[in-house]
Design an enzyme around this catalytic site. Structure first.
Site, short mmCIF file in Angstrom:
data_model
loop_
_atom_site.label_atom_id
_atom_site.label_comp_id
_atom_site.label_asym_id
_atom_site.label_seq_id
_atom_site.Cartn_x
_atom_site.Cartn_y
_atom_site.Cartn_z
N ARG A 41 7.95 8.23 5.96
CA ARG A 41 7.67 9.65 6.21
C ARG A 41 7.94 10.02 7.65
NH1 ARG A 41 1.74 10.29 3.92
NH2 ARG A 41 2.00 12.42 4.72
N ASP A 59 0.34 5.49 0.56
CA ASP A 59 -0.64 6.44 1.06
C ASP A 59 -1.06 7.44 -0.02
OD1 ASP A 59 -0.63 5.30 3.56
OD2 ASP A 59 0.84 6.71 4.39
N ARG A 87 0.84 -1.19 0.00
CA ARG A 87 0.00 0.00 0.00
C ARG A 87 0.88 1.25 0.00
NH1 ARG A 87 -3.94 -1.47 5.00
NH2 ARG A 87 -1.93 -2.12 5.84
#
Length: 255
Positions: free
Chosen positions: A198, A54, A52
């Site tokens: 991040r 974001d 995945r």
């Protein structure tokens, strides 16, 4: 009719999407490609991605797989690329072993995070423009990145709503590259937690700005606790840049 498994290699600019994974009330990369495949193949197809990403995060290399019974149409790759929007590009379709899984067969992944200290109107969506960070301590940032390599559990760098079954990751690369007004973070691992890159970038920025002590980072990792004021860097600068497979040599380029 025999069912064959195929791998798809692609790249996408994630700005307009709510991430890779299909969402109930937003457009995702997965849904967009699924729709293209179903339209051209004329039958339901389920695309499975390597992981995945974001909302707003990009991929310069991404791998997915799907199963299909029968022969694929001629020139499928070209037809799919014509159907898909300009911010998604397929580079290859491959016949793969039936046990190949885009997510679980991957042996490693790499991400890059790009920061620009000057405004660039041509890259507003693909670099994080952070003009306030011109006076960062770059050696401190390098030291912060190096600390990551000392650990194999990363609860401090995982989003709180993650459904991860373990916080363990084997990180093999964590480094900063500085080139004039651009800073690039490189990280490679066997797997990543949700939001991990991040949050690590944000930690390095805080250390470089003198707002976070390296000792506090070590304490958080030793105790597997969140940092006092975690910072998640903006999505725009993040790219999934490489996905590795041990059996890649056996893939057959069919289109």
């Amino acid at each position: 009719m025999k069912v064959t498994r195929y791998a798809v290699e692609l790249a996408y600019r994630g700005t307009a999407y709510a991430g890779w994974q299909r969402q109930p009330n937003a457009v995702s990369v997965e849904e967009t490609i699924d729709t293209a495949l179903i339209t051209i193949l004329g039958s339901p197809v389920k695309l499975v991605g390597c992981g995945r990403t974001d909302a707003g995060v990009h991929a310069s290399q991404y791998v997915a797989h799907f199963d299909y019974a029968g022969d694929l149409p001629k020139r499928l790759l070209a037809r799919l690329n014509r159907y898909l929007p300009d911010d998604i590009a397929l580079s290859g379709i491959f016949g793969v072993p039936p046990e190949m899984h885009a997510r679980f067969s991957a042996t490693g992944r790499s991400y890059t995070y790009r920061i620009s200290l000057v405004k660039d109107p041509f890259r507003t969506d693909t670099v994080a423009w952070l003009p306030a960070l011109k006076h960062l301590d770059r050696e401190a940032m390098r030291a912060a990145a190096a600390v990551v390599l000392e650990y194999d559990e990363f609860a401090p760098f995982c989003k709180t709503n993650s459904d991860a079954f373990t916080m363990k990751c084997n990180v093999t690369e964590s480094r900063w590259q500085f080139d004039g007004t651009e800073m690039v973070y490189h990280i490679s691992a066997n797997r990543f937690l949700r939001g991990m890159v991040r949050l690590i970038v944000g930690m390095c920025l805080q250390v470089g700005a003198g707002k976070l002590e390296l000792s506090a980072v070590r304490t958080a990792l030793d105790r597997q606790q969140r940092l006092p004021k975690p910072l998640s860097a903006p999505a725009a600068g993040l790219f999934l840049s490489q996905v590795r497979y041990a059996d890649r040599g056996s893939w057959i380029d069919i289109l």
